[in-house]
Enzyme design. Structure first.
Site, PDB file in Angstrom:
ATOM      1  N   TYR A  75     -45.262   1.688  14.852  1.00  0.00           N
ATOM      2  CA  TYR A  75     -45.153   1.331  16.275  1.00  0.00           C
ATOM      3  C   TYR A  75     -46.406   1.808  16.995  1.00  0.00           C
ATOM      4  CZ  TYR A  75     -42.506   0.471  20.591  1.00  0.00           C
ATOM      5  OH  TYR A  75     -42.041  -0.022  21.789  1.00  0.00           O
ATOM      6  N   TYR A  92     -46.107  -7.841  21.170  1.00  0.00           N
ATOM      7  CA  TYR A  92     -45.326  -6.651  21.527  1.00  0.00           C
ATOM      8  C   TYR A  92     -43.856  -7.027  21.607  1.00  0.00           C
ATOM      9  CZ  TYR A  92     -43.881  -2.491  24.189  1.00  0.00           C
ATOM     10  OH  TYR A  92     -43.273  -1.336  24.616  1.00  0.00           O
TER      11      TYR A  92
END
Lengths: 132, 386
Positions: free
Chosen positions: B283, B333
């Protein structure tokens, strides 16, 4: 300076009463002897529920920071905003605007003193100033 | 443990306007089911993770005309949600609660003609009480909140902006080989260093993208997955770590994250060592997040993340291929579905030009809040043997 206004609620009323007098209150647990940040509802060390407001020294040191670039407005030059994480002498951390901070003075451990200012429509809010 | 990821569905992502999160979610789940060789009628479990706009939820079941669903919930672990959903799906399948579980993330924060920063809430927050003091002082949006974390790491370990830039450049090099990536044009370290400061020490090219879209995965038993259309991606191990930072002396905020516990637990469950991991999908809401996750998972020593990324280890051709689709920095994203989707692609061996030749074990991270919430998955194209 870019402090946003904050108003009191029942919980925070003692904090803002003191801040208007230039005094910093933190949360203190008599059973653990540990201090917690102003918004704590249970002790940050023991999780005890016996927190009470207690006056702190108002002194601390810088742990970390960020600098937000300012934008020029009208004829005013851009003014950067410096925000610091300050560890109080009692232990809790405060996020404080550092008005007029000398960027060259930003360093871990730099001594900071809590002062209070009152933005329009707001309670008195803590800010940090370098000392020494 | 017998679960496997059998389907992956991705919508078009990025500046895709005029569609709701629910509409994106329906498309992603439909694509994931088709990818697996299943129909919507085969799905008997559904986990829904709404993004920052929080405008889809478990009522997606009725939108999908699902009947007699055996497992249904909205899951909210912020950036750790994708990993969490797969974990809960695997446990539910193992317990016999459901057989085919769809896990979806969907969000549509971007509005045409509005800046990406305007997509995020916070400005309307009631400024009441002492809990508002950090916000009033100016610590409002994610960049400045991660900036103080990154600054602490830099001051403690000597991490530099150029080292953060190496993370951004590596992500862009990978993205250049990913047809689905939003940002594919070449980027140099000089481009990073000259990009405008958002919140010192984080520059524009230290920050992730903002995207509209949805990604879904289908989780089922390894046995059933073996009968389906795609090569199964087996779930070998998982973990979560939520440090519960307290704002006081001795806090490790900015120095150690929940990845340390989560990663160790996931590797232990998988029965593998960190040195055996072939591919990392981490991430990367900010470059610094990649760097500290690499440290906390143990790919390098604490404090050495800067030198590690600057060595080229995570870039194409490096010793530790990381974020091989371009990540949230350069590809798209979708919270934890960004690393999870690329992990599935890599584990299957479907990465095309960017495929990592050795992909027997893939480690996936999810991170939410400001390093507050963490999940980990260890995935493999092989059935678990240890």
């Amino acid at each position: 300076m870019s402090l946003a206004p904050v108003v009191r609620d029942d919980f925070s009323a003692p904090f803002f009463e003191a801040s208007a007098e230039g005094r910093l209150l933190l949360r203190f647990s008599p059973s653990s002897g540990a201090w917690s940040e102003p918004s704590a509802m249970v002790c940050s060390v023991s999780q005890a529920a016996d927190l009470e407001w207690r006056e702190a020294s108002g002194r601390g040191h810088l742990v970390s920071w960020t600098i937000k670039p300012g934008r020029p407005r009208d004829d005013q030059p851009a003014q950067d905003t410096v925000i610091g994480i300050v560890e109080t002498e009692e232990g809790p951390w405060l996020t404080l605007l550092l008005p007029d901070a000398d960027v060259a003075a930003l360093a871990v451990g730099a001594a900071v003193e809590v002062r209070f200012v009152q933005p329009e429509g707001s309670e008195h809010l803590p800010v940090g100033r370098f000392v020494g | 443990m017998t679960a496997a990821i059998a389907g992956l569905g991705m919508t078009e992502m990025g500046k895709i306007y005029g569609r709701t999160a629910t509409q994106f979610a329906v498309e992603a789940i439909s694509r994931a089911a088709e990818d697996a060789g299943l129909t919507l009628a085969d799905i008997d479990g559904l986990y829904v993770n709404p993004g920052v706009k929080n405008d889809t939820d478990l009522r997606l079941q009725s939108t999908l005309q699902m009947r007699d669903t055996r497992l249904l919930a909205t899951i909210q672990g912020f950036g750790s949600s994708a990993g969490q959903m797969v974990q809960y799906a695997a446990m539910a399948i193992d317990a016999g609660m459901a057989e085919v579980v769809a896990c979806v993330y969907a969000d549509a924060p971007l509005k045409e003609g509005k800046r990406a920063g305007a997509a995020y809430p916070g400005q309307a927050r009631a400024m009441e009480g002492v809990g508002s003091l950090p916000f009033a002082a100016g610590l409002k949006a994610a960049p400045e909140r991660y900036a103080v974390a990154a600054r602490r790491h830099m001051e403690r370990y000597g991490t530099t902006s150029e080292q953060l830039g190496a993370v951004a450049v590596a992500a862009r090099q990978w993205a250049a080989m990913n047809p689905a990536a939003q940002m594919r044009e070449p980027m140099t370290l000089e481009d990073h260093q000259s990009s405008r400061m958002i919140a010192d020490p984080l520059r524009l090219l230290d920050c992730c993208l903002v995207s509209n879209g949805a990604v879904a995965v289908i989780v089922t038993s390894a046995e059933r997955a073996a009968t389906l259309r795609q090569p199964p991606v087996h779930v070998w191990g998982w973990g979560q770590g939520h440090p519960g930072y307290v704002n006081r002396r001795d806090s490790e905020f900015g120095l150690v994250t929940g990845a340390a516990r989560s990663g160790a637990d996931a590797l232990k469950m998988a029965g593998v060592g960190v040195d055996e991991i072939d591919v990392r999908e981490l991430y990367d809401c900010f470059t610094y997040t990649t760097l500290i996750t690499l440290e906390d998972y143990g790919f390098c020593a604490k404090g050495e993340g800067g030198d590690f990324v600057a060595s080229g280890a995570i870039a194409p051709g490096g010793s530790h291929p990381t974020n091989t689709g371009g990540g949230e920095l350069s590809s798209f994203y979708m919270w934890g579905m960004t690393p999870l989707s690329e992990a599935v692609i890599q584990a299957r061996g479907q990465g095309g030009e960017r495929q990592v030749p050795q992909h027997d074990l893939v480690m996936v991270s999810g991170n939410g809040g400001v390093l507050d919430f963490h999940s980990t998955l260890v995935l493999s194209p092989h059935p678990k043997t240890r």
